[in-house]
Design an enzyme around this catalytic site. Sequence first.
Site, PDB file in Angstrom:
ATOM      1  N   ASN A 147      31.065  30.218  80.625  1.00 11.68           N
ATOM      2  CA  ASN A 147      30.597  30.475  79.264  1.00 11.68           C
ATOM      3  C   ASN A 147      30.634  29.239  78.376  1.00 11.68           C
ATOM      4  OD1 ASN A 147      30.142  32.245  76.755  1.00 11.68           O
ATOM      5  ND2 ASN A 147      32.114  31.293  76.320  1.00 11.68           N
ATOM      6  N   GLY A 150      35.753  28.821  77.855  1.00  8.68           N
ATOM      7  CA  GLY A 150      35.400  28.970  76.448  1.00  8.68           C
ATOM      8  C   GLY A 150      35.620  30.378  75.947  1.00  8.68           C
ATOM      9  N   TYR A 204      19.365  20.416  74.703  1.00  8.19           N
ATOM     10  CA  TYR A 204      20.159  21.625  74.924  1.00  8.19           C
ATOM     11  C   TYR A 204      19.345  22.648  75.711  1.00  8.19           C
ATOM     12  CZ  TYR A 204      22.363  26.122  73.792  1.00  8.19           C
ATOM     13  OH  TYR A 204      22.913  27.372  73.868  1.00  8.19           O
ATOM     14  N   ILE A 237      22.558  35.874  69.119  1.00  9.56           N
ATOM     15  CA  ILE A 237      23.812  36.618  69.145  1.00  9.56           C
ATOM     16  C   ILE A 237      24.630  36.220  67.922  1.00  9.56           C
ATOM     17  CG2 ILE A 237      25.869  37.203  70.458  1.00  9.56           C
ATOM     18  CD1 ILE A 237      23.221  37.956  71.848  1.00  9.56           C
TER      19      ILE A 237
END
Length: 255
Positions: A93, A14, A160, A193
């Site tokens: 990632n 990714g 998740y 982020i």
Amino acid sequence: MNTQLNGLIALVTGSNTGIGRAIALLLAANGAKVGVTYLNNKEQGEETVAMIREAGGQAALFQADVSDTEQIDRLVAGVEEALGGTVDILVNNAGHLVRRCPNTEMTEELYDQIMNVNLKSTVFMCKRVLPGMKAKGFGRIVNMSSVAAHNGGGPGSSIYAASKAAIASYSKGLAKEAAADGITVNIVSPGFIGQTAFHATFTTDEARKATVSGLPLKREGTPEDVAGAVLYLVSDLASYLTGETIEINGGMLMR
């Protein structure tokens, strides 16, 4: 001891954009030959590779759905052929929230999709590169968790969050298994982020401002903040660290 990775082969899943791109750029800037991967956006992947090459680094581009074990096999074989050896550094990632969904509406299909893109991809990417690392007696694996693993995530993201918690637990177990072969396995756990597709897709401006205002450092993180921690973990500086988690969240969660 330093951060130079000269001659080492790194595979960053990714890595066409966002955090993955920042990691790929920094590893290449420190001498690694980098396998860049993308799922859908080839143009972004080509941009990442071009950025690495223009800076004097080495990189090759690969398309793969890393939730599919056959595609994982083809990806790693392609990296090994293109970059001239087995993978020394793996950064898992690739991952996705997929979509926010309350548990009362969760379907088996969505559950599988979330767990596969996050946990399954991590497990089977690790499995695929471990034999080459063991043969050399050296390897560095960094797996991507999240602050959601500790606090359950935002609305509609409990599965998740569970997948990210599972990644952290799995990584600790793998660290014990792999240590005798000179392989370290560590975890990075990003908080808020910015400059990523994740928050552009799933976070409102109001929620973004509220989150940042509550952070001790009073700013959102950047992909480069995460990349710096990854570089540390795969370099000689962290040769005595394994099974550890670095929280990159501006003080949102202190452990």
